[in-house]
Design a protein around this motif. Structure first.
Motif, mmCIF file in Angstrom:
data_model
loop_
_atom_site.group_PDB
_atom_site.id
_atom_site.type_symbol
_atom_site.label_atom_id
_atom_site.label_comp_id
_atom_site.label_asym_id
_atom_site.label_seq_id
_atom_site.Cartn_x
_atom_site.Cartn_y
_atom_site.Cartn_z
ATOM 1 N N HIS A 234 0.835 -1.194 0.000
ATOM 2 C CA HIS A 234 0.000 0.000 0.000
ATOM 3 C C HIS A 234 0.876 1.253 0.000
ATOM 4 C CE1 HIS A 234 0.805 -0.921 4.248
ATOM 5 N NE2 HIS A 234 0.798 0.381 4.410
ATOM 6 N N LYS A 235 0.287 2.363 -0.334
ATOM 7 C CA LYS A 235 0.986 3.652 -0.328
ATOM 8 C C LYS A 235 1.621 3.873 1.046
ATOM 9 C CE LYS A 235 -0.172 8.533 -0.217
ATOM 10 N NZ LYS A 235 -1.266 9.498 -0.344
ATOM 11 N N PRO B 266 2.722 9.486 -5.398
ATOM 12 C CA PRO B 266 2.567 8.426 -4.402
ATOM 13 C C PRO B 266 1.221 7.698 -4.451
ATOM 14 C CG PRO B 266 3.225 10.494 -3.368
ATOM 15 C CD PRO B 266 2.970 10.777 -4.804
ATOM 16 N N ASP B 267 0.218 8.305 -5.099
ATOM 17 C CA ASP B 267 -1.090 7.651 -5.197
ATOM 18 C C ASP B 267 -1.164 6.649 -6.354
ATOM 19 O OD1 ASP B 267 -2.267 8.947 -2.984
ATOM 20 O OD2 ASP B 267 -2.552 10.751 -4.191
ATOM 21 N N ALA B 268 -0.169 6.643 -7.225
ATOM 22 C CA ALA B 268 -0.149 5.707 -8.355
ATOM 23 C C ALA B 268 0.152 4.297 -7.842
ATOM 24 C CB ALA B 268 0.914 6.127 -9.365
ATOM 25 N N PRO B 269 -0.309 3.274 -8.544
ATOM 26 C CA PRO B 269 0.052 1.912 -8.144
ATOM 27 C C PRO B 269 1.558 1.694 -8.319
ATOM 28 C CG PRO B 269 -1.240 1.897 -10.177
ATOM 29 C CD PRO B 269 -1.171 3.312 -9.713
ATOM 30 N N LYS C 236 10.621 0.812 -3.053
ATOM 31 C CA LYS C 236 10.734 2.167 -3.605
ATOM 32 C C LYS C 236 10.647 2.074 -5.117
ATOM 33 C CE LYS C 236 13.377 3.298 0.396
ATOM 34 N NZ LYS C 236 13.677 4.533 1.021
ATOM 35 N N SER C 237 9.739 2.879 -5.709
ATOM 36 C CA SER C 237 9.451 2.780 -7.139
ATOM 37 C C SER C 237 9.278 4.162 -7.753
ATOM 38 C CB SER C 237 8.169 1.966 -7.324
ATOM 39 O OG SER C 237 7.757 1.924 -8.664
ATOM 40 N N ASP C 238 9.566 4.253 -9.050
ATOM 41 C CA ASP C 238 9.423 5.497 -9.817
ATOM 42 C C ASP C 238 10.299 6.601 -9.234
ATOM 43 O OD1 ASP C 238 7.854 4.746 -11.963
ATOM 44 O OD2 ASP C 238 5.987 5.075 -10.877
ATOM 45 N N ARG D 261 6.988 5.498 -2.136
ATOM 46 C CA ARG D 261 7.174 4.433 -1.150
ATOM 47 C C ARG D 261 5.912 3.582 -1.063
ATOM 48 N NH1 ARG D 261 11.507 7.908 -1.313
ATOM 49 N NH2 ARG D 261 12.705 7.885 0.573
ATOM 50 N N TYR D 262 6.106 2.265 -1.076
ATOM 51 C CA TYR D 262 5.016 1.307 -0.944
ATOM 52 C C TYR D 262 5.381 0.355 0.183
ATOM 53 C CZ TYR D 262 3.828 3.288 -5.418
ATOM 54 O OH TYR D 262 3.518 4.168 -6.404
ATOM 55 N N GLU D 263 4.413 0.024 1.047
ATOM 56 C CA GLU D 263 4.725 -0.706 2.271
ATOM 57 C C GLU D 263 3.836 -1.919 2.472
ATOM 58 O OE1 GLU D 263 4.207 2.379 5.184
ATOM 59 O OE2 GLU D 263 6.088 3.362 4.625
ATOM 60 N N TYR D 264 4.400 -2.870 3.191
ATOM 61 C CA TYR D 264 3.658 -4.015 3.689
ATOM 62 C C TYR D 264 4.042 -4.180 5.150
ATOM 63 C CZ TYR D 264 1.657 -8.596 4.284
ATOM 64 O OH TYR D 264 0.904 -9.650 4.725
#
Length: 181
Positions: free
Chosen positions: A18-19, A29-32, A163-165, A174-177
Motif C-alpha cells: 500500500h501507499k 505516491p497515489d499511483a500503483p 521504492k518505485s518510480d 514508497r510502498y509498504e507491507y
C-alpha cells in the motif's frame, strides 16, 4: 501476518503493498506500484524494541534479490533515523548463521539479523540501490516479492518498504507491507 516466533515464508504480490504512510516524496505516491522502475527495498522500524531476521528476498518467479549468504551486501546498508537523545538506543544490522525450515537444508546459510531499540524510529536501506550508477531495476517480469521472516512474537510491526518510480531512490514513491512480529 507473522505474529509468532520462528521462521515464516511470506509471498507478496505487488498489489499487497500500500501507499507509504510516512515520508513519501515521489512524483505520484497515489499511483500503483511500478515494478518496471524499482529502486530497492528497506525495513522501517517503529520506536521501541524490535528484533527480527529476514532471508532469501526473492522476486516471485524465483529471481534472487538478496540471500545474505555472503554476509551483508558488499556495498553495505545505510542505517538511519535513530533518536540521538536516546543514549541507550541502538540498531545492529548483521548477517547470522540461520537454519531455514526448507528441504533440502541450505548448508552454511546466513540471514539478515536486526536488533533495534530506540525512542525514535529507524531502519535501513540496502546501499546497492542508492544512485551510485546502478540505477533502478526492472522487476516487471515478476509478480511480487517473497522472503523468509523470523520475529519474536512481540506483536510489533516491521514495515517492509519498496521504492518505485521517481528520479532516484531518495525521490521515489514508497510502498509498504506491514509485517507483524
Amino acid at each position: 501476518t507473522d505474529d509468532v516466533a520462528g521462521w515464516r515464508f511470506i509471498s507478496l504480490p505487488w498489489s499487497a503493498f500500500h501507499k507509504g504512510a510516512g515520508y513519501n516524496p515521489g512524483p505520484n505516491p497515489d499511483a500503483p506500484i511500478n515494478p518496471a522502475r524499482m529502486w530497492g527495498y528497506a525495513f522501517i522500524l517503529p520506536a521501541g524494541t524490535t528484533i527480527f531476521s529476514a532471508d532469501e528476498l526473492r522476486l516471485v518467479g524465483d529471481a534472487p534479490v538478496e540471500d545474505f549468504n555472503g554476509g551483508l551486501p558488499g556495498d553495505g546498508v545505510f542505517v538511519y533515523g535513530r533518536d540521538e537523545s536516546d543514549a541507550s538506543g541502538h540498531i545492529t544490522v548483521t548477517a547470522e548463521s540461520a537454519d531455514l525450515p526448507v528441504v533440502p537444508t541450505i548448508a552454511g546459510n546466513q540471514a539478515l539479523s536486526v536488533d533495534f531499540a530506540n525512542g525514535g524510529w529507524g531502519g535501513f536501506v540496502e546501499r546497492g540501490y542508492l544512485p551510485d550508477g546502478s540505477g533502478f531495476k526492472d522487476w516487471s517480469a515478476y509478480e511480487g516479492m517473497s522472503l523468509w521472516f523470523r520475529g519474536t512474537g512481540s506483536g510489533g510491526t516491521v514495515i517492509f518498504q519498496l521504492k518505485s518510480d521517481g528520479s532516484s531512490q531518495q525521490l521515489s514513491n514508497r510502498y509498504e507491507y506491514n509485517l507483524t512480529d
